[in-house]
Design an enzyme around this catalytic site. Structure first.
Site, PDB file in Angstrom:
ATOM      1  N   LYS A   1      11.198 -53.270 -23.798  1.00  0.00           N
ATOM      2  CA  LYS A   1      11.753 -53.883 -22.593  1.00  0.00           C
ATOM      3  C   LYS A   1      11.449 -52.974 -21.412  1.00  0.00           C
ATOM      4  O   LYS A   1      11.961 -51.855 -21.338  1.00  0.00           O
ATOM      5  CB  LYS A   1      13.267 -54.074 -22.735  1.00  0.00           C
ATOM      6  CG  LYS A   1      13.882 -54.779 -21.530  1.00  0.00           C
ATOM      7  CD  LYS A   1      15.372 -54.964 -21.674  1.00  0.00           C
ATOM      8  CE  LYS A   1      16.137 -53.733 -21.241  1.00  0.00           C
ATOM      9  NZ  LYS A   1      17.584 -54.008 -21.111  1.00  0.00           N
TER      10      LYS A   1
ATOM     11  N   GLU B   1      20.574 -63.438 -25.220  1.00  0.00           N
ATOM     12  CA  GLU B   1      21.082 -62.076 -25.336  1.00  0.00           C
ATOM     13  C   GLU B   1      22.420 -61.974 -24.607  1.00  0.00           C
ATOM     14  O   GLU B   1      22.469 -62.078 -23.380  1.00  0.00           O
ATOM     15  CB  GLU B   1      20.082 -61.080 -24.743  1.00  0.00           C
ATOM     16  CG  GLU B   1      20.581 -59.644 -24.680  1.00  0.00           C
ATOM     17  CD  GLU B   1      19.709 -58.748 -23.795  1.00  0.00           C
ATOM     18  OE1 GLU B   1      20.237 -57.766 -23.259  1.00  0.00           O
ATOM     19  OE2 GLU B   1      18.504 -59.047 -23.647  1.00  0.00           O
TER      20      GLU B   1
END
Length: 204
Positions: free
Chosen positions: A126, A39
């Protein structure tokens, strides 16, 4: 598209660096250490250029985080991002991702936020900042939400990653402990591979 590679490997490397001299080499270094989901973030200068340069990297699932609005979401998708990540509840990002068929992780912290994130269509939630309450908080969240995939972020390290996974995390994030900005800037790919391998080994 899916995030099955993330859920198979159970770890994503989050890169926050003011300079990335060679993004493809960085991805290759992480993959060599066993971390194949990467990411990048919108806090990194020229992140869209980096995405375009590494979009076709073999064996790498490359996405972008700190996505705050639909404009950023669409720009990241156009640049080749295979998944999006938000730091908190961002309905416009969810809408853009769903429309494009791109999986996303929605940031949340409280039980109510976790439910909203899950219902937005997120592939996983998340939990950020996870380090504030520790691994036991994931166990608590899985009480009412046993089927929600949770990915703790913030405060996760090689020293506690196994605890988060034991508490029910679908995957964990490897941040600056694995990808220190100074090693990235110095193009110390061997050092990053070593750190990635150590993190993966510590996961158990």
């Amino acid at each position: 598209m899916s995030l099955e590679q993330l859920f198979t490997d159970r770890v994503v490397a989050v890169v926050r660096a003011p300079e990335i001299p060679d993004v493809r080499a960085l991805c290759a270094a992480l993959a060599a250490g066993g971390i194949r989901t990467v990411e990048l973030t919108f806090t990194t200068p020229d992140v869209l250029r980096h995405l375009r340069e590494a979009a076709g990297a073999e064996g790498i699932s490359l996405g972008v985080g700190t996505v705050l609005d639909d404009d950023d979401a669409r720009a990241a998708i156009d640049a080749g991002a295979r998944f999006l990540v938000t730091p908190g509840l961002r309905p416009a990002v969810a809408t853009a991702a769903v429309a494009a068929g791109i999986p996303f992780l929605m940031g949340a912290f409280t039980p109510s936020e976790v439910l909203v994130a899950h219902e937005s269509g997120a592939a996983a939630v998340k939990v950020f900042p996870a380090g504030r309450l520790g691994p036991g908080y994931l166990t608590d969240l899985h009480g009412p939400y046993p089927d929600v995939r949770l990915v703790p972020s913030g405060g996760v390290s090689a020293g506690n990653a196994a605890e988060y996974l034991a508490a029910g995390a679908a995957a964990v994030t490897a941040g600056t402990g694995v990808v220190p900005p100074q090693l990235v800037a110095a193009a110390d790919w061997a050092g990053i591979t070593e750190r990635a391998a150590a993190f993966v080994a510590a996961m158990g």
